[in-house]
Every structure is written in structure tokens, then in C-alpha cells.
Design a protein around this motif. Structure first.
Motif, short mmCIF file in Angstrom:
data_model
loop_
_atom_site.label_atom_id
_atom_site.label_comp_id
_atom_site.label_asym_id
_atom_site.label_seq_id
_atom_site.Cartn_x
_atom_site.Cartn_y
_atom_site.Cartn_z
N LYS A 60 -8.52 1.44 -6.63
CA LYS A 60 -8.60 0.02 -6.39
C LYS A 60 -7.22 -0.96 -6.25
O LYS A 60 -7.10 -2.06 -5.82
CB LYS A 60 -9.36 -0.53 -7.74
N SER A 61 -6.04 -0.32 -6.81
CA SER A 61 -4.89 -1.06 -6.79
C SER A 61 -3.84 -1.00 -5.76
O SER A 61 -2.97 -1.67 -5.63
CB SER A 61 -4.00 -0.92 -8.32
N GLN A 62 -4.30 0.09 -4.98
CA GLN A 62 -3.29 0.28 -3.76
C GLN A 62 -3.93 -0.01 -2.58
O GLN A 62 -5.16 0.23 -2.36
CB GLN A 62 -2.93 1.85 -3.77
N PRO A 63 -3.29 -0.63 -1.77
CA PRO A 63 -3.64 -1.17 -0.11
C PRO A 63 -3.50 0.20 0.54
O PRO A 63 -2.67 1.07 0.43
CB PRO A 63 -2.60 -2.06 0.16
N PHE A 64 -4.56 0.29 1.43
CA PHE A 64 -4.37 1.29 2.40
C PHE A 64 -4.04 0.97 3.69
O PHE A 64 -4.54 -0.13 4.37
CB PHE A 64 -5.90 1.93 2.53
N TYR A 65 -3.00 1.67 4.28
CA TYR A 65 -2.49 1.25 5.54
C TYR A 65 -3.42 1.73 6.72
O TYR A 65 -3.83 2.70 6.70
CB TYR A 65 -1.15 2.24 5.73
N LEU A 66 -3.45 0.69 7.69
CA LEU A 66 -4.38 1.17 8.79
C LEU A 66 -3.53 1.25 10.15
O LEU A 66 -3.62 2.35 10.74
CB LEU A 66 -5.48 0.16 8.87
N LEU B 14 -1.07 -3.74 9.10
CA LEU B 14 -2.44 -4.15 8.71
C LEU B 14 -2.83 -3.15 7.57
O LEU B 14 -2.74 -1.72 7.75
CB LEU B 14 -3.35 -3.78 9.89
N TYR B 15 -3.32 -3.74 6.36
CA TYR B 15 -3.62 -2.96 5.09
C TYR B 15 -4.93 -3.67 4.73
O TYR B 15 -5.27 -4.77 4.98
CB TYR B 15 -2.60 -3.25 3.77
N ILE B 16 -5.66 -2.53 4.22
CA ILE B 16 -6.97 -3.24 3.40
C ILE B 16 -7.06 -2.46 2.33
O ILE B 16 -6.50 -1.84 1.62
CB ILE B 16 -8.34 -2.70 4.36
N ASN B 17 -7.96 -3.17 1.56
CA ASN B 17 -8.10 -2.59 -0.24
C ASN B 17 -9.48 -1.89 -0.03
O ASN B 17 -10.50 -2.73 0.42
CB ASN B 17 -8.07 -3.84 -1.16
N LYS B 18 -9.72 -1.08 -0.87
CA LYS B 18 -11.16 -0.27 -1.04
C LYS B 18 -11.22 0.10 -2.30
O LYS B 18 -10.42 0.09 -3.40
CB LYS B 18 -11.05 0.95 -0.10
N THR B 19 -12.49 0.38 -2.71
CA THR B 19 -12.96 0.99 -3.97
C THR B 19 -13.67 2.05 -3.76
O THR B 19 -14.22 2.55 -2.79
CB THR B 19 -13.75 -0.31 -4.69
#
Length: 536
Positions: A481-487, A491-496
Motif C-alpha cells: 500500500k505504501s509503495q507506488p508501482f512504476y508503469l 507514470l506510477y500508480i498505487n495498489k492494494t
């Protein structure tokens, strides 16, 4: 050699002459002692019988061998030799108050004694001269042979087998020299073959002590052969590299690093490091000159040949197993004081590297094929096939030790939207990042498995309570939850993630049942709104 023998002979002759002289002198003394004592006792016996002792003494004193005879006070018993006066004095007790003193003339006795000693010395000198001449005549060829053999032996120790004995001899001496020269020729041929063979295996420069160098090299070749037999039976290439580290330490190399480059994965890692590596090979291993050229890099031959080395020290980089899936690089860093020792042992280290190269490559390739069968190619986590093979053994082990195993099932929330919106390449990057987060937040004893898609299973061994299980699950959930995901670029997104868990044997009796219960708990977590943890 000849001088020594002649000196020894002279010494023996001198000692023997001295001994013979003492023996002759002692014989003379024993004879004279007996003679004087007998004559003195005879005179004493006569004196005790005669009435006119003074008249008898006068008559005796005028006899030839006796120079003086008289009575003296006191009781004495002595025999005195006077070389100065050439006399012998005999004193014996006559009665309780007096002793008889007789002085014998011994000039003839001493002259004969000196003559005998002179004759002995003369005979010894003549014998010495004769013996020296005979020894010099008969032993000279053999002594020259010994001197030549000594010279030839010294040259053999230096690796020179060309010193044949060239002497004009006859008989047995000639046969001996011919046999020695034949032996020398065979020794030269044999050593030449041995030298050719071991230099073909170990590249070495010739030393000033070739025999000892050959002995040392052959011993090292035997050790290398034993080493090869051992590593052929090792299960993994990591074990072989550990043995290599031990070997380099045995050669007393103080500063070195072994780098392993997995060519198929484009990964460089440190196998072992001892001291400052003095280069940035891990940051960009493709800039490594030894790796690119697949050859030895030696700063002693050319300064600053490798620009990646930034320390002001000598270094040698040796690539090994460099033609397949794995490349190893041994880098040795050393000072000027250590240079002599490093250059001495370097050929042996190279020989060890040559032996392990093909074996490491085969072991690494086998492990690579094995991992391809049991690991997911995208995330490098274990796959379902591995899970099916490992699970029964894991459960049986837990039953034997009355242990507990946690099953954590997790799924990324709304993962389908990532693929639909950003494409499957972006989805793959998200899954790769999720696998990295999982690995960073589980224990070494835990087993991560990708079941398929965005669904992952973590088998947590040595769990005591469900609360411990929850702590592991919550650590992973919060990390995701605390780390952004690189696309893609910028461009980054947050996921759970949603998590379901079950505990063996508290909740289930076998592994497959535990997985089903954890999967059921996972869907319950999604039904509760996602980003949740549900433990059965």
C-alpha cells in the motif's frame, strides 16, 4: 677432494707414529724398570749378608754402570729418570732407619731410546711419502670423477643436464663414467618430458631452481586433480565457488573478489569479497574489460589498462567460465611488496580456474534448467509445479515435529484494470514489483509461490499462532500500500492487496485443504471491501 684425502692420510700417519713412539718408549721404560729393580734388589740382598759394608760399597761404586752408591736417612722407594744427566736413580729401603741410593749411568739407554724414536719418525715420514705418492697415482682418476660428479650435480640442481664427465680412463673407472653419462642423458630426457607436460598444464616461467619448482608444480597438479574430482560431485555451482574461495585463501592472497555474472539474467553479484574491490563492476559489469574481452587484465603489463579500477594498486583480473550462461571474474589486488608472492602462485590459481570453468558452467546450466521448471519466469518465485512436489514433504515434516505452517493467499485488488488500461507490459511490471515486495517482507524460511495471474501464496513455516500469521500478512499488505508501482516513463500508480490465511493443523488436516481455506478467506477479504486480511 684430493687435498682432503691426503690431509686425512697424513693426519692418520702422524697419529699412528705418535702412538708407536709412546709404545716403544713405554716398552723401554718397562724393561729398564725391571732391570734396575732386579739389580738394586740384588745389591741390597748382598749388603745385608756382607760384614764390611763400606768395602763392598766401594767395590760396587767402581763398577761400570754404577756412578754412585750411598746410604741415606729415612725409608724411601723411588725410581727417578734424569734425561738431563742421563742417569737413573734407584732408592729402596734398607732397614728401618736408612735407604740405599744407587745412581746408574744410563747414557747408552737414552741414546738407544732416542735412536729408536728417530727411526720410527723416519720410517713414518718415508711411509707417508710413499702412501701419498701411491694414493695420488691410483686414486687420482677416482678423485677427479668425484669432483666432476659434484660439479655435474650442482648443475643438475640448476636444471643443466649437459655436464657429462669427459675423462681419459680405463677399466672400471671408464665403465663407471660411461654409466653415469648414460644415466645423465636419461635423466635429461625424462625431466624434459615432465617439464613439457606440466608446463602445458600450468603456464610458468622457468626458475633458478627447476627441480624444486617441478616438485612443487607436480604437487599442485595432484591437488588440482583431487579438487576437480571433489567439485564434480558437488550439487551446486555455489558450493564450487565456496571451495574456490578456500583455495585462494590457502595461497595467502590477502585482497581479492570473486564476481559472478549471470548472463541470461543480466545480473552481477559478489560471490566473495576480501578487501576493497577498487572498481564499479557491479554498477555496470559490461564495462569490465576482463568480461568484455574474455582475457586476463594485468596492470603489471600495462598501467591503467582497465579504467574501471580506481585504486592506486596493482591488480589482476581473471575471467573464468566465460563462454556460457555464467561468467566468473577473480580480481586480485596487491601491493608492490606482495607482487613476488602473487606472481609465484598465479599460475596455480589459473590452473584451478581452468579446471572449474566447465564444471561451473554445467552445474549452473543444470540449476538454471531446474529453476525454469520450478520457478515462474516473470516473478522468479516458485511455481505451482514446485508447490505440488514440495507440499506433502512440508506437511509430513510439520507433523513429525508437531509444528505449525501458515498459508497466506494474496491477490492484487483490481489488477484487471491495470491490464485493460495500461497494457499487459505494465501489468507485468506491477507483478514483478509485487514479487519484490513479497520477498523483502517475508522471512528466509518462508516460501513464496505464484499460483497464476495476480494470485500469490506464501507458506510461512515455524508459525506458532494465528497472530504471528497476521503480523506477516499485515507487513506485506502495508508495504504494498505504501509503495507506488512504476508503469512507464513518469507514470506510477498505487495498489492494494487482499489477504486470506489459514493455519495448519489448527484449521485443516493437509496442505491442499489449507490452500482452499486460505483462498476462501481471501474472497471473504475482497467481499469486505478489499485491502483487508481475513484469517480462517
Amino acid at each position: 677432494m684430493k687435498k682432503k684425502i691426503l690431509i686425512i692420510i697424513a693426519f692418520i700417519m702422524i697419529i699412528s707414529t705418535i702412538i708407536r713412539t709412546f709404545i716403544v718408549g713405554a716398552s723401554f721404560l718397562n724393561y729398564s724398570n725391571s732391570l734396575i729393580k732386579n739389580q738394586t734388589n740384588l745389591i741390597v740382598d748382598i749388603l745385608r749378608e756382607v760384614i764390611d759394608k763400606d768395602k763392598f760399597l766401594h767395590i760396587i761404586q767402581n763398577s761400570h754402570p754404577i756412578k754412585k752408591i750411598e746410604f741415606i736417612k729415612g725409608q724411601k722407594n723411588e725410581l727417578i729418570y734424569s734425561f738431563k744427566d742421563k742417569t737413573i736413580i734407584s732408592i729402596v729401603p734398607f732397614n728401618e732407619l736408612e735407604s740405599l741410593k744407587i745412581v746408574f749411568s744410563a747414557k747408552n739407554y737414552f741414546d738407544k731410546l732416542l735412536m729408536a724414536i728417530a727411526q720410527l719418525i723416519l720410517i713414518a715420514l718415508i711411509s707417508l711419502i710413499i702412501i701419498i705418492l701411491l694414493v695420488n697415482h691410483f686414486l687420482k682418476p677416482y678423485l677427479e670423477i668425484l669432483e666432476k660428479i659434484e660439479e655435474s650435480t650442482n648443475n643438475i640442481l640448476k636444471g643443466n643436464f649437459n655436464n657429462k664427465i669427459e675423462l681419459k680412463l680405463k677399466g672400471e673407472a671408464k665403465d663407471f663414467v660411461n654409466s653415469y653419462n648414460y644415466f645423465l642423458q636419461k635423466l635429461k630426457e625424462s625431466f624434459g618430458v615432465i617439464e613439457e607436460k606440466y608446463t602445458a598444464l600450468i603456464e610458468k616461467e622457468k626458475s633458478n631452481d627447476p627441480l624444486n619448482d617441478a616438485k612443487e608444480t607436480i604437487e599442485q597438479l595432484a591437488n588440482i586433480f583431487k579438487f576437480k574430482r571433489i567439485i564434480e560431485e558437488d550439487n551446486s555451482y555455489e558450493t564450487i565457488l565456496e571451495r574456490l574461495v578456500d583455495i585462494i585463501k590457502e595461497f595467502e592472497i590477502k585482497h581479492f573478489i570473486i564476481i559472478g555474472i549471470e548472463n541470461n539474467e543480466n545480473i552481477a553479484k559478489i560471490i566473495h569479497s576480501q578487501g576493497d574491490i577498487c572498481c564499479n563492476v557491479l554498477e555496470n559489469y559490461k564495462d569490465c574489460r576482463a568480461y568484455r574481452l574474455k582475457k586476463e587484465i594485468n596492470s603489471l603489463k600495462m598501467k591503467k589498462e582497465c579504467l574501471s579500477h580506481y585504486c592506486n594498486t596493482n591488480h589482476i583480473c581473471l575471467p573464468f567460465s566465460s563462454t556460457g550462461n555464467f561468467t566468473g571474474i577473480l580480481k586480485i589486488i596487491f601491493t608492490d611488496e606482495e607482487k613476488k608472492h602473487v606472481l609465484k602462485v598465479l599460475p596455480y590459481i589459473k590452473a584451478y580456474l581452468n579446471e572449474i570453468s566447465t564444471i561451473i558452467e554445467s552445474k549452473y546450466t543444470l540449476e538454471l534448467l531446474h529453476n525454469q521448471n520450478i520457478k515462474d519466469p516473470l516473478t522468479r518465485l516458485y511455481n505451482r509445479r514446485y508447490l505440488e512436489n514440495m507440499l506433502p514433504t512440508l506437511i509430513e515434516g510439520a507433523k513429525r515435529r508437531n509444528g505449525k505452517i501458515g498459508f497466506i493467499m494474496l491477490d492484487m485488488d483490481h489488477f484487471k484494470q491495470v491490464n485493460d488500461t495500461y497494457g499487459h507490459d505494465a501489468g507485468d511490471r506491477v507483478l514483478e514489483k509485487l514479487s519484490e515486495i513479497i520477498l523483502e517482507n517475508i522471512r528466509k524460511s518462508d516460501i513464496p509461490v505464484r499460483l497464476g495471474g495476480e494470485e500469490f501464496l506464501i507458506i510461512a513455516t515455524n508459525i506458532k499462532t494465528k497472530e504471528d500469521l497476521r503480523k506477516i500478512a499485515d507487513k506485506i499488505r502495508l508495504a504494498v500500500k505504501s509503495q507506488p508501482f512504476y508503469l512507464s516513463s513518469g507514470l506510477y500508480i498505487n495498489k492494494t492487496i487482499s489477504i486470506g490465511a489459514a493455519l495448519f493443523p489448527d484449521d485443516c488436516e493437509d496442505g491442499n485443504e489449507c490452500i482452499k481455506l486460505a483462498d476462501k478467506a481471501l474472497y471473504e477479504a475482497k467481499n469486505q471491501g478489499r485491502d483487508k486480511i481475513v484469517i480462517n
